[in-house]
Design a protein around this motif. Sequence first.
Motif, short mmCIF file in Angstrom:
data_model
loop_
_atom_site.label_atom_id
_atom_site.label_comp_id
_atom_site.label_asym_id
_atom_site.label_seq_id
_atom_site.Cartn_x
_atom_site.Cartn_y
_atom_site.Cartn_z
N TYR A 1 3.20 -0.04 4.86
CA TYR A 1 2.76 0.82 3.76
C TYR A 1 3.73 1.97 3.58
O TYR A 1 4.44 2.36 4.52
CB TYR A 1 1.34 1.38 4.03
CG TYR A 1 1.19 2.06 5.36
CD1 TYR A 1 1.36 3.44 5.49
CD2 TYR A 1 0.86 1.33 6.51
CE1 TYR A 1 1.22 4.07 6.73
CE2 TYR A 1 0.73 1.95 7.74
CZ TYR A 1 0.92 3.32 7.84
OH TYR A 1 0.80 3.94 9.06
N SER B 1 4.56 6.47 7.41
CA SER B 1 4.76 5.21 6.70
C SER B 1 5.19 4.13 7.68
O SER B 1 5.56 4.43 8.82
CB SER B 1 5.79 5.38 5.59
OG SER B 1 6.95 6.00 6.11
N SER C 1 0.82 -1.21 0.00
CA SER C 1 0.00 0.00 0.00
C SER C 1 0.86 1.26 0.00
O SER C 1 1.99 1.23 0.48
CB SER C 1 -0.89 0.03 1.24
OG SER C 1 -1.83 -1.01 1.18
N HIS D 1 -7.72 0.07 1.69
CA HIS D 1 -6.54 0.81 2.12
C HIS D 1 -6.54 0.98 3.65
O HIS D 1 -5.53 0.72 4.31
CB HIS D 1 -6.48 2.18 1.45
CG HIS D 1 -5.24 2.93 1.81
ND1 HIS D 1 -4.03 2.70 1.20
CD2 HIS D 1 -5.00 3.88 2.76
CE1 HIS D 1 -3.10 3.47 1.75
NE2 HIS D 1 -3.67 4.20 2.69
N THR E 1 -5.50 -1.96 5.57
CA THR E 1 -4.05 -2.15 5.67
C THR E 1 -3.56 -1.64 7.02
O THR E 1 -2.76 -2.27 7.69
CB THR E 1 -3.32 -1.32 4.58
OG1 THR E 1 -3.93 -1.60 3.34
CG2 THR E 1 -1.84 -1.66 4.54
#
Lengths: 595, 357
Positions: free
Chosen positions: B247, B256, B4, B237, B240
């Motif tokens: 990601y 992140s 992702s 998404h 995730t």
Amino acid sequence: MNQEKIRNFAIIAHIDHGKSTLADRILEITGAVSKRELKEQMLDSMELEQERGITIKMNAVRLNYKGYTFNLIDTPGHVDFSYEVSRSLAACEGALLLVDATQGIEAQTLANYYLALENDLEIIPVINKIDLPSADPERITAELMETFGFTKDEMIFVSAKTGQGVDELLDAIIDRIPAPTGSESGKLKALIFDSRFDSYRGVVVQVRVVDGVLKEKDIIRFMSTKSTYDVVELGFYSPKINQVKELHAGEVGYLCASIKTISDIKIGDTITVDSNPADDLLKGYMPMKSMVFSGMYPVETNEYDNLRDALEKLKLNDASLSFVPETSKALGFGFRCGFLGLLHMDIIKERIEREFNVEIILTSPSVVYQVYLTNGDMVEIDNPSNLPEPGRISKIEEPYIKTSIFVPTEFIGPIMELCENKRGTFVNMEYINKTRVNIHYELPLSEIMYDFFDKLKSVTKGYASFDYDYIGYRENKLVKLDILLNGEVVDALSIIVYKDFAYNIGKNLVNKLRKIIPRQLFEVPIQASIGSKVIARETISSLRKNVLAKCYGGDISRKKKLLEKQKEGKKRMKQIGSVEVPPDAFLEILSAKEQ
Amino acid sequence: MIKSAYIHIPFCKHICSYCDFCKFIYNKDWVNKYLDSLEYEIKKDYKNEVLNTVYIGGGTPSSLSCNELNKLFNICSIFKLNKEYEFTIEFNIEDISEDKLKICKENKINRISIGVQSFNKSYLSFLERNIKVNIKEKIELVKKYFSNINIDLIYALPNQSINDLEDDLNKYIELDIPHISCYSLIIEEHTKLNNMHFKPIDEDLDYEMYKLINKKLKNYNHYEISNYSKNGFESKHNLTYWNNEEYYGFGVGAASFINSTRFTNSKNMVNYMKKIYKKEKEELAIEDKISYELVLGFRKIKGISINEFKNKYGIDIETLYNIKDLLKDNKLVIKDGYIYINKEYLYVSNEILINFV
């Protein structure tokens, strides 16, 4: 040393009338400390003292002036410590009664004046702060003449800040304060007026030799405790340490004798030589007595040992602090601590949190009740949860004080109303002058424990000053008020209250607690009860919302931090049964006692 | 394996009163430089994995002009996408236009998330989202091009009544959109609302509102604390995140999760445009990963798969922390191989989650 050339004196004053500033100026003018060395208010050495502008522990300094030796003995400035004040005054022949030229006589001016008078001191009236534009020295002179019977000629006008008039004051000390008159050849009698703990030398005792000579290597005896010690070191402060071999009648100094704890020393006790003891003690000795008691518990239970260490260390330097282990069902293991008064309690709490880093819970302070049982016994109760069953009690007595409240006459009404609401009995009222009075009330000590000072200030716009004396015990209709959280009595929240006030206090209390205790995952009833009778009830609704909302763009670390913060907050909470209670709740009890 | 990517577009035409996210007033020069830097960052970090989801959020990505959008999508064309991919972009209702929708459609976007927040004019103005267009018409326009659509709703606004919320919910339902996110207003620090000393509404009312939402959206699948969808329209998404998977996060202030480390990019725009990417780092040990796994996983109504957890960490989830006690107290429940927060405690789930941090 020739006693004729010694002058022992103290400065006595109401708080903020400039005592420490005057002491600094005297140190500077006599050359004991240079201007450069002079840290503002030299004699207040503890951080807390400097912060609060009060002196907690005393110092005595030896100074030289025009061939004379001065011993300036500092005194604590709060009513909690009036016994220490009286003992340090007993070490003097004279006192400077310092009065603020913008304020005039206040409660502690009067209280200290009488303490000095009791000790037969020569009193020099000193009017301070004459450099201020709002100073009114004439009015204050008149006030001092009227109240204490001084003559106009006796007044000395100074500005401790600028030094104006201080030389004249020093000359007056020589002229007016009598020299000591003890017998140097007599049996040793030395008065203990202060002590402090030094980690290298043990207890350092401040003494005034009254009769005889105190020598290094003497085997001395403390007459009230009957313990004996070898004198290891003698000396005086100037304010630097100066060691000497002997201290003679009339002199002030310190002694070290490998004394391990300060509790071995009684302020006001008499020191004599063990092999040739004096016949009797110097008068005025009283054993220290705690007036206010409170339970002290670590917020985190594993801090118990640290709390004990902290109390032991503080006790090294503070004989007036007492503590014994205590267990509370609600709070676990802790200590029941005795204090001289509320200020003392406050100072100890702050020092433990600040210097020892232990976060603590103090339970609502209690006075000592004398409880007479039906079997004729009397028990002293300093912890409300220990009050015997009502059926076993024949009567309860509580300590009383007599107030001196100084106020401008326009506040007589509000003061009387305040005192009446606190179960006060009016005694009388003295006019200091046309515009100011000294109001005397008899009040239960328990009624001034919380916000009496604050209330006093607010109803008089800050114009009142306040002092009090203990006057003994009186019987009253008193009952134990219990608080139940989720149906269980929380012992640490129990208080003893005046029966006629119980209903209102109970109502206030549950209301307060409802606001302080955060919502839990379930509904929590809070009840106030006397015996089995519930007199007030509130309910904390169950928690409805505590959820992480959106995680913006995957910023998950931030949400975890938020949870960690919540967890920290929870850690501070005290688990009582299944209810989480913030530490402050235990002291909040006090404010609920207000009507 | 990273599957992702999140891309942050921090520009807005107007700042909403509740927003504490990293955002800047739209400025043409900046957009240009920003996109250049974004391209550089992506090329530098992206390791050519085949991605399952890409999400362009903001700020307001739709505040970009058609040209700028084209430039952005051109940068995004570097991403390799799998067959089942989900590619979302956030739209402000006012920015919806046939032109922009077409550009999105041509550039592989297959999901649109629209910040509607409310239909009520006075609440919109309180949130400083003064909308001059007809919401319903705009949504219909989106539906012409896309079937996978989300709309956001904010509730628990100061002075909002339960009836006001019901009105909003009725209008939302009428739109027949497959995904609705409902957020109770948080008055965050550093927002205009906080500066104006607004206070959250009474928590009992807030909870009543939450219950009303659950009741009104009963035809939707309530799959995460704040999210409701028709079957098959869950946000892949966002899952995730909840599944504690790794990601990419590109752009100023973006977060992140790469190689067991959580990063947060600096919010300094000037640096970012100069291609200086300073990141805050949180390296996760196995205990930290487990902690995140629980805190995130329990957001899902379905909860955490006991088997998957065991496969991932080699530990029985029930033996961790005080999970046994929480099960005994009925705060956590086990059913059909999943462990989840008892629905009754969902809205106070922090009280349970703090056990795991």
